[in-house]
Design a protein around this motif. Structure first.
Motif, PDB file in Angstrom:
ATOM      1  N   GLU A  68       4.990  -3.034 -15.104  1.00 39.03           N
ATOM      2  CA  GLU A  68       6.025  -3.266 -14.095  1.00 39.03           C
ATOM      3  C   GLU A  68       6.169  -2.058 -13.174  1.00 39.03           C
ATOM      4  N   LEU A  69       6.062  -0.863 -13.730  1.00 38.19           N
ATOM      5  CA  LEU A  69       6.142   0.345 -12.908  1.00 38.19           C
ATOM      6  C   LEU A  69       4.960   0.425 -11.942  1.00 38.19           C
ATOM      7  N   GLU A  72       5.577  -1.894  -9.059  1.00 37.31           N
ATOM      8  CA  GLU A  72       6.478  -1.252  -8.088  1.00 37.31           C
ATOM      9  C   GLU A  72       5.731  -0.242  -7.229  1.00 37.31           C
ATOM     10  N   HIS A  73       4.795   0.497  -7.828  1.00 43.51           N
ATOM     11  CA  HIS A  73       3.964   1.450  -7.081  1.00 43.51           C
ATOM     12  C   HIS A  73       3.194   0.719  -5.975  1.00 43.51           C
ATOM     13  N   ARG A  75       3.962  -2.210  -4.578  1.00 48.13           N
ATOM     14  CA  ARG A  75       4.909  -2.706  -3.574  1.00 48.13           C
ATOM     15  C   ARG A  75       5.360  -1.587  -2.642  1.00 48.13           C
ATOM     16  N   GLU A  76       5.625  -0.413  -3.203  1.00 54.19           N
ATOM     17  CA  GLU A  76       6.028   0.735  -2.383  1.00 54.19           C
ATOM     18  C   GLU A  76       4.918   1.161  -1.424  1.00 54.19           C
TER      19      GLU A  76
END
Length: 183
Positions: A68-69, A72-73, A75-76
């Protein structure tokens, strides 16, 4: 941070890391995931769609927090990401189908454009792959792999900022690899 605290943190995290990462045998060992729950798709809000970057479809275990992290990386970094959760046996089959070489596995596999991305590969390396479309032995590359779960790679950050040196590998048609980026 002193070495005892880091060692204690690694001791506490190591069962989680080994349950989530590694080669296909490690992933199959955790095959008790409810398959109905494992088929659910993450519906978390996504970053605005970028016309320059293809969407990323990330295949992972429903219980893996470091995956999940990494999502997010991505997506960022501007990727539109769809998450698909799988039971370990289905995830292992997918890894084989897309061409992840034996022993080069990690806890998640993504499909981005015409490539697979295995593990905690930095978004900058994925963007470079997409821009350069490199070849291995005169043939189009199949993807990138970052075996295991190196500390400090995207999604595997630790509070003290430790980064284990790691190399992202470019994977060719026959499963052979060459170094692509060192971190």
């Amino acid at each position: 941070m002193n070495a005892r605290i880091v060692a204690l943190g690694l001791l506490v995290l190591s069962p989680l890391l080994s349950a989530c990462a590694g080669d296909r045998e490690t992933l199959v060992a955790g095959a008790d995931v409810d398959t109905a729950a494992a088929r659910q798709t993450d519906t978390a809000p996504m970053a605005p769609e970028s016309t320059a970057l293809p969407p990323a479809i990330v295949h992972k275990s429903p219980t893996c927090g470091c995956c999940e992290l990494w999502v997010e990386h991505l997506r960022e970094a501007g990727f539109t990401v769809e998450v698909r959760n799988h039971a370990p046996d289905a995830l292992n089959r997918l890894k084989g189908e897309v061409g992840v070489p034996y022993g080069k596995g990690s806890c998640h596999t993504a499909r981005i454009g015409d490539y697979f991305v295995e593990g905690h590969v930095p978004a900058a390396d994925i963007k470079r792959l997409l821009a350069e479309a490199p070849q291995v032995n005169g043939r189009a590359a199949k993807g990138l792999a970052l075996p295991g779960m190196p500390l400090g790679s995207p999604g595997m950050e630790v509070p003290d900022g430790t980064v284990q040196p790691y190399t992202v590998e470019l994977v060719g048609e026959g499963g052979g690899t060459v170094p692509f980026a060192s971190h």
